[in-house]
Design a protein around this motif. Structure first.
Motif: not given
Length: 339
Positions: A298-311
């Protein structure tokens, strides 16, 4: 007579030295789609990739280390290449590489399907194993990334599924999945630590044997699930990296219905549009252990365009007691996490 003998010896030594270092240069030709403007750095990109692949082949042929001093690569791509080489050396399978080049809006470029043959030193596993690499370039044609590619069928399914609006997001997700998988092969614990959120939920399934009891007279098997924090997972992964001389992780069959070989369907959360669920079939092979199973990220791509994270990372075995399992929807879909 003595002078003639000396000349023969010297000539023989020169021939041996020439033979040891004789490595045919790899010629690279990059093509672009019709209607796409030819980028200024394309000539440099194909020349630079040819230089890198030629050096890879030279080092593999002579069983020496890579000479990286003058390679046209930035620090990130150079570190990636060196880490891959340190774990599992390889070489380019073709003297002439002709591949399609993706050209992005900012002038940067990407090439997929670079043919490699993996040859781990001193190990039977992987000798002659075909693998593909993906290489990225900046607008000037300098290498900015060198990573192992996903399964060819998997990449193709990602490229041809989904609507046009999601095309760019699919490619970004694919890039991060490739880097995620390559990090395991490189034993890059720092990258894996960075890409997981601090509050990540990690669920791992393990096949255990159940002794005969009053309800069942035979020995049976079941899946036992373990939940770990990010800290626990990273600590256990470090131990696994130390135990294994080499690790090879492969992903295939991605997305909804991917376990049946269907088209990729990266699912997007209805609750949080910045979150994406990706289902993978994973093959883990190493010097001490191997398994096959289903991986959900489950990935989250930040609205500010930063690197995605796995939750969320969940894994379940493909086989239990000789019976092939399907991914458990209770732990391997967005719906399982109310998304």
């Amino acid at each position: 007579m003595r002078n003639i003998l000396m000349r023969v010896v010297l000539l023989f030594a020169v021939i041996l030295a020439w033979g040891a270092n004789d490595c045919q240069a790899v010629e690279v030709t990059l093509t672009i789609d019709e209607g796409v403007n030819r980028p200024a750095g394309l000539e440099n990109a194909q020349r630079n990739l040819g230089l890198v692949l030629t050096e890879i082949n030279r080092a593999q042929q002579t069983k020496t280390v890579l000479t990286t001093k003058d390679l046209p690569m930035d620090n990130f791509s150079l570190r990636s290449l060196v880490r891959l080489w340190a774990v599992t050396p390889f070489y380019c399978d073709d003297d002439e590489v002709v591949e399609r080049c993706w050209v992005f809006k900012d002038g940067s470029m990407m090439v997929s399907h670079i043919p490699l043959i993996i040859t781990p030193e001193g190990e039977d596993f992987g000798v002659g194993t075909y693998q593909e690499a993906i290489v990225e370039f900046d607008a000037q044609g300098r290498l900015t990334d060198f990573r192992l590619a996903l399964d060819a069928q998997l990449s193709e399914s990602l490229e041809h599924c989904g609507n046009v609006v999601e095309k760019e997001k699919q490619m970004i997700i694919m890039q991060y999945i490739e880097r995620f998988r390559t990090a395991y092969n490189q034993k890059d614990i720092d990258f894996i630590n960075q890409i997981f959120s601090d509050d990540a939920l990690i669920i791992t399934g393990k096949v255990v044997s159940v002794r005969p009891n009053a309800d069942n007279a035979f020995m049976t098997q079941k899946v036992e699930y373990t939940k770990q924090s990010k800290e626990e997972y990273i600590r256990n992964l470090k131990k696994a990296f130390l135990r294994n001389k080499w690790i090879n992780v492969k992903f295939s069959e991605i997305g909804e219905n991917g376990e049946e070989g269907g088209c990729a369907g990266i699912t997007r959360s209805l609750v949080n549009p910045n979150m994406y669920g990706v289902r993978l079939h994973q093959e883990w092979s190493s010097s001490t252990y191997s398994d096959k199973g289903y991986l959900f990220l489950l990935w989250e791509f930040p609205e500010n365009g930063g690197s995605p994270l796995i939750h969320v990372r969940t894994w379940q075995p493909e086989w239990v007691g000789g019976v092939r399992q399907k991914p458990d929807d209770d732990i391997s879909t967005l719906g399982a996490f109310d998304l």
